[in-house]
Design an enzyme around this catalytic site. Structure first.
Site, PDB file in Angstrom:
ATOM      1  N   GLU A 260       1.370   1.459   6.326  1.00 36.60           N
ATOM      2  CA  GLU A 260       0.187   2.146   6.109  1.00 36.60           C
ATOM      3  C   GLU A 260       0.353   3.086   4.996  1.00 36.60           C
ATOM      4  O   GLU A 260       1.459   3.712   4.469  1.00 36.60           O
ATOM      5  CB  GLU A 260      -0.372   3.304   7.201  1.00 36.60           C
ATOM      6  CG  GLU A 260      -1.561   3.943   7.143  1.00 36.60           C
ATOM      7  CD  GLU A 260      -1.629   4.747   8.492  1.00 36.60           C
ATOM      8  OE1 GLU A 260      -3.025   5.363   8.601  1.00 36.60           O
ATOM      9  OE2 GLU A 260      -0.731   4.829   9.567  1.00 36.60           O
ATOM     10  N   GLY A 261      -0.611   3.272   3.978  1.00 35.13           N
ATOM     11  CA  GLY A 261      -0.494   4.308   2.864  1.00 35.13           C
ATOM     12  C   GLY A 261      -1.670   5.073   2.744  1.00 35.13           C
ATOM     13  O   GLY A 261      -2.575   5.591   4.070  1.00 35.13           O
ATOM     14  N   THR A 262      -2.227   5.557   1.721  1.00 34.56           N
ATOM     15  CA  THR A 262      -3.137   6.586   1.629  1.00 34.56           C
ATOM     16  C   THR A 262      -4.664   5.969   1.559  1.00 34.56           C
ATOM     17  O   THR A 262      -5.250   6.543   2.803  1.00 34.56           O
ATOM     18  CB  THR A 262      -3.212   7.399   0.268  1.00 34.56           C
ATOM     19  OG1 THR A 262      -1.701   7.705  -0.113  1.00 34.56           O
ATOM     20  CG2 THR A 262      -4.275   8.223   0.062  1.00 34.56           C
ATOM     21  N   PHE A 263      -4.726   4.656   1.350  1.00 29.37           N
ATOM     22  CA  PHE A 263      -5.971   3.944   1.549  1.00 29.37           C
ATOM     23  C   PHE A 263      -6.009   2.685   1.795  1.00 29.37           C
ATOM     24  O   PHE A 263      -6.840   1.950   2.105  1.00 29.37           O
ATOM     25  CB  PHE A 263      -6.895   4.163   0.286  1.00 29.37           C
ATOM     26  CG  PHE A 263      -6.225   3.233  -0.884  1.00 29.37           C
ATOM     27  CD1 PHE A 263      -6.534   2.030  -1.198  1.00 29.37           C
ATOM     28  CD2 PHE A 263      -5.458   4.055  -2.123  1.00 29.37           C
ATOM     29  CE1 PHE A 263      -5.915   1.401  -2.189  1.00 29.37           C
ATOM     30  CE2 PHE A 263      -4.958   3.379  -3.198  1.00 29.37           C
ATOM     31  CZ  PHE A 263      -5.220   2.076  -3.053  1.00 29.37           C
ATOM     32  N   GLY A 264      -4.758   2.207   2.271  1.00 26.69           N
ATOM     33  CA  GLY A 264      -4.473   0.745   2.676  1.00 26.69           C
ATOM     34  C   GLY A 264      -3.818   0.865   4.115  1.00 26.69           C
ATOM     35  O   GLY A 264      -2.870   1.581   4.302  1.00 26.69           O
ATOM     36  N   ARG A 265      -3.987  -0.379   4.637  1.00 30.01           N
ATOM     37  CA  ARG A 265      -3.146  -0.424   6.076  1.00 30.01           C
ATOM     38  C   ARG A 265      -2.804  -2.014   6.133  1.00 30.01           C
ATOM     39  O   ARG A 265      -3.647  -2.813   5.851  1.00 30.01           O
ATOM     40  CB  ARG A 265      -3.908  -0.004   7.177  1.00 30.01           C
ATOM     41  CG  ARG A 265      -4.036   1.398   7.434  1.00 30.01           C
ATOM     42  CD  ARG A 265      -4.621   1.676   8.693  1.00 30.01           C
ATOM     43  NE  ARG A 265      -4.693   3.377   8.649  1.00 30.01           N
ATOM     44  CZ  ARG A 265      -5.937   3.599   9.097  1.00 30.01           C
ATOM     45  NH1 ARG A 265      -7.132   2.804   9.054  1.00 30.01           N
ATOM     46  NH2 ARG A 265      -5.971   5.141   9.158  1.00 30.01           N
ATOM     47  N   VAL A 266      -1.681  -2.292   6.722  1.00 30.49           N
ATOM     48  CA  VAL A 266      -1.541  -3.726   7.214  1.00 30.49           C
ATOM     49  C   VAL A 266      -1.103  -3.863   8.641  1.00 30.49           C
ATOM     50  O   VAL A 266      -0.408  -2.945   9.170  1.00 30.49           O
ATOM     51  CB  VAL A 266      -0.313  -4.436   6.488  1.00 30.49           C
ATOM     52  CG1 VAL A 266       0.003  -5.567   6.984  1.00 30.49           C
ATOM     53  CG2 VAL A 266      -0.452  -4.146   4.811  1.00 30.49           C
TER      54      VAL A 266
ATOM     55  N   LYS B 109      -4.672  -7.243   6.156  1.00 32.67           N
ATOM     56  CA  LYS B 109      -4.477  -6.252   5.066  1.00 32.67           C
ATOM     57  C   LYS B 109      -6.145  -5.720   4.999  1.00 32.67           C
ATOM     58  O   LYS B 109      -6.962  -6.519   4.864  1.00 32.67           O
ATOM     59  CB  LYS B 109      -4.182  -6.789   3.685  1.00 32.67           C
ATOM     60  CG  LYS B 109      -2.633  -7.254   3.529  1.00 32.67           C
ATOM     61  CD  LYS B 109      -2.358  -7.519   2.160  1.00 32.67           C
ATOM     62  CE  LYS B 109      -0.755  -7.956   2.050  1.00 32.67           C
ATOM     63  NZ  LYS B 109      -0.435  -8.203   0.857  1.00 32.67           N
TER      64      LYS B 109
ATOM     65  N   ASP C  61       5.164  -9.330 -10.299  1.00 38.49           N
ATOM     66  CA  ASP C  61       5.355  -8.081  -9.658  1.00 38.49           C
ATOM     67  C   ASP C  61       6.476  -8.756  -8.522  1.00 38.49           C
ATOM     68  O   ASP C  61       6.187  -8.329  -7.198  1.00 38.49           O
ATOM     69  CB  ASP C  61       4.284  -7.548  -8.709  1.00 38.49           C
ATOM     70  CG  ASP C  61       4.516  -6.176  -8.317  1.00 38.49           C
ATOM     71  OD1 ASP C  61       5.803  -5.595  -8.437  1.00 38.49           O
ATOM     72  OD2 ASP C  61       3.597  -5.503  -7.716  1.00 38.49           O
TER      73      ASP C  61
END
Length: 537
Positions: free
Chosen positions: A270-276, A294, A395
Site C-alpha cells: 500500500e502507498g499513498t494512492f496505490g494498493r496491491v 493493482k 526500471d
C-alpha cells in the site's frame, strides 16, 4: 448559490454543444511530457465536452519552463475573449494571439508565455477563455489555472544569457528564444507545426481524457463496449510481437473482465494512492483463480490512473516463464480500475522478501550463493526475452520482481512502484520521479535508454540480491549522483560477495555503454560460474 451557478454553467455548456459542431482545447503531448512526465495530451474540452477534472487541476509549471502551447479548433464559427491574470507580480503572462477573435477552424496553437520577473516566489496564472456564438450572446467560460514556480533552483550557477537579456528582448524574439532553449530550431519548429495538423489522429493511448470523470460520449461508448466484450480471462499469445503495437484502448478491450467476478482479499502492498491486493477471479465456468490486483485509492488523480494503465499494460503481449503477464483489466465508470495478474504460486515482492531474509533469524530464509546465482540466471533469461522482443524495461530492480517459495522469479512492470517504494525514486527538479540510483549515467544526464542502460540497472539488482536489498548509494544525494558516477565511484563490493560476481557488477557499470556486456554474455558467464559452484559445493 453554488448549485445555481453550477446549473447555469451546465446549461450554458449544453447551449454551446448544440450550436457548435466541434470545439477542442488541449495542451499537447510535448508540454504535458515536460510538466508531468507523460507523452499524452491533456484535454480541457473535447468534442464540446468539458473535462471537469482537467479544468479543476492546477498545473504546476517549473521555473525552467517559460512557454505553454495550447491547441484549439472549432468546426463552426465561435467567438472568443481571453483574459490572462497573475495573482502576483513575479510573473507577467503574455499571449501571442489577440485577446479577442474567432476560434480557428483548423488545429492551431497559441502560446502562453510565463517569464519570471522575480526568482524567489511562485504565482498562480488564470487563463479565462469566454466562448460564444456571437459577440452579443451569453458566453461559456473556460477557466484554466497554472502555478508558475519562479524559485531559482541553481542559485550558485552563473546567471544565463536568457535571464540577463529577458527584459531587453522584444516580445516575439522572446518567444523564439524560449523555443530555442527547448532545443527547437526554426526548421524543427516548422516541422512541429506541420505535424500539429495531423496530431489529432495519433494514438488514442496518448490522450489524457482517460478514465475518471471525463464526460465524453466517445469514452463512455468505449467503456460500455469494453464491459460487453467477449474477452476471456486469459493471456493472449502474441509471439514475436511488440507490446506497443496496440494502443491503450485496444489492450483494455482485449483484456476486459467484469468487475463482479473479482474479489479483493488482504492488502499486499500500500502507498499513498496505490494498493496491491491479493484476490481471486471467477471465470465464466465458475472456476476460481488466485490473482494480484493493482488499483488506486480514492485520492488518485486522473493522471495517476492514466500512468497506472500505461505502465501496467506496457508488457502486454509478452509470454515467458520469467515474465509476469497481465491477465485482465477492469475499467468501469466512476470506480477505480483494476489490473489483474496471476498468483498461482503465492508470489511475493522480491524486495520485501529479501528484506525479510535480512531481518529474520529463521534459517529457512537464509539464501546461499547458489540460490542467488539461480535467481540471477532467471532474471537474465527474462531480460533476454524482453530485449529479443525489442522491449526496454527501464526500471529493472528488486521492487519490480516477484519470487515464490521455490525461489522462482518473475519480472513485473513498474506500475505503482513510485508510490509503493517512494524511497527508491527521486525528482531532480524536472517534475519526474525516477529511479536515480538504478539508472545509467547516460540515462541520468541525457535520458537515453537502451539495452546497455538495462544492463547497468541489472548490475544494481545483482548488488541488491547479494546485500539482501540494502539501499544503493544510501549516503549520496540524488542531485550528486551524476557527478559521483562520472568521477568513477561505484557501489562497494558486498560482504561475502565472490570476486567473480563483483567483477560482473563492475562490467555492468562501465561508463561507456558499448563496454558493458550483453545479457547473452552474462548468461554464459553466470551459468559457467554456477557449474563451478555445483562441483565444489
Amino acid at each position: 448559490m453554488v448549485s445555481k451557478m453550477k446549473i447555469y454553467f451546465i446549461l450554458s455548456l449544453l447551449l454551446a454543444v448544440v450550436k457548435c459542431g466541434q470545439f477542442d482545447l488541449f495542451l499537447d503531448s510535448g508540454d504535458v511530457e515536460s510538466l508531468m512526465g507523460l507523452a499524452a495530451r491533456l484535454y480541457y474540452v473535447r468534442n464540446n465536452q468539458l473535462n471537469v477534472n482537467a479544468i479543476q487541476y492546477t498545473c504546476e509549471v517549473p521555473s525552467f519552463i517559460n512557454t505553454l502551447n495550447l491547441t484549439w479548433i472549432s468546426k463552426s464559427t465561435l467567438f472568443y475573449k481571453i483574459v490572462v491574470q497573475s495573482d502576483r507580480d513575479v510573473v507577467v503572462p503574455k499571449l501571442n494571439i489577440l485577446t479577442e477573435g474567432t476560434v480557428p477552424d483548423t488545429y492551431s496553437t497559441f502560446t502562453l508565455l510565463l517569464p519570471c520577473v522575480l526568482k524567489s516566489k511562485s504565482a498562480n496564472i488564470k487563463v479565462l477563455i469566454k466562448i460564444s456564438e456571437n459577440w452579443l450572446s451569453d458566453s461559456t467560460d473556460i477557466s484554466l489555472t497554472f502555478k508558475k514556480h519562479c524559485v531559482d533552483e541553481h542559485p550558485n550557477e552563473t546567471t544565463t544569457t536568457t535571464e540577463m537579456d529577458e527584459t531587453l528582448l522584444p516580445y516575439y524574439e522572446q518567444a523564439f528564444f524560449y523555443h530555442m532553449i527547448a532545443g527547437a530550431s526554426t526548421l524543427i519548429a516548422f516541422a512541429v507545426i506541420c505535424c500539429l495538423t495531423s496530431a489529432y489522429h495519433r494514438d488514442n493511448a496518448r490522450d489524457l481524457m482517460i478514465i475518471k470523470g471525463f464526460q465524453n460520449n466517445e469514452v463512455n461508448m468505449f467503456l460500455k463496449s469494453a464491459l460487453n466484450s467477449s474477452s476471456k480471462f486469459n493471456q493472449k499469445s502474441l509471439p514475436g510481437s511488440k507490446t506497443n503495437v496496440k494502443d491503450l484502448h485496444e489492450c483494455i478491450v482485449e483484456l476486459s473482465v467484469q468487475r463482479h467476478r473479482v474479489r479483493l482479499q488482504n492488502i499486499e502492498l500500500e502507498g499513498t494512492f496505490g494498493r496491491v491486493y491479493k484476490g481471486s477471479y471467477t471465470d465464466t465456468n465458475g472456476k476460481d483463480e488466485d490473482i494480484f490486483v493493482k488499483t488506486v485509492t480514492d485520492q488518485a488523480s486522473a493522471i495517476q490512473i492514466s500512468v497506472l494503465l500505461h505502465e501496467g499494460l506496457s508488457m502486454y503481449g509478452l509470454n515467458h516463464k520469467n515474465i509476469l503477464m497481465i491477465q485482465g483489466v477492469c475499467v468501469e465508470q466512476h470506480v477505480e480500475p483494476f489490473l489483474l495478474y496471476p498468483n498461482n504460486c503465492n508470489n511475493k515482492n522480491l524486495k520485501k522478501f529479501l528484506q525479510t531474509c535480512k531481518t529474520t533469524e529463521n534459517l529457512s530464509c537464509t539464501l546461499t550463493t547458489r540460490e542467488i546465482i539461480d535467481m540471477t540466471l532467471q532474471i537474465i533469461n527474462g531480460m533476454q526475452y524482453l530485449h529479443k522482443n525489442r522491449h526496454l524495461h527501464k526500471d529493472i530492480a528488486a521492487r519490480n520482481c516477484l519470487v515464490n517459495q521455490e525461489l522462482k522469479i518473475l519480472i513485473a512492470d513498474n506500475a505503482l512502484s513510485r508510490d509503493l517504494f517512494p524511497g527508491d525514486y527521486h525528482c531532480l527538479g524536472d517534475n519526474k520521479n525516477r529511479p536515480i540510483k538504478w539508472m545509467s549515467i547516460e540515462s541520468l544526464e541525457h535520458k537515453k535508454f537502451s539495452t546497455a542502460s538495462d544492463i547497468w540497472s541489472f548490475g544494481v539488482l545483482l548488488w541488491e540480491l547479494l546485500t539482501l536489498c540494502q539501499q544503493p548509494y544510501a549516503d549520496i544525494d540524488p542531485f550528486e549522483m551524476s557527478a559521483y558516477l562520472q568521477d568513477g565511484f561505484r557501489l562497494n563490493q558486498p560482504v561475502n560477495c565472490p570476486d567473480e560476481l563483483f567483477t560482473v557488477m563492475a562490467c555492468c557499470w562501465a561508463l561507456a555503454p558499448n563496454e558493458r556486456p550483453t545479457f547473452s554474455q552474462l548468461f554464459v558467464f553466470m551459468n559457467e560460474f554456477n557449474n563451478q559452484l555445483v562441483k565444489f559445493v
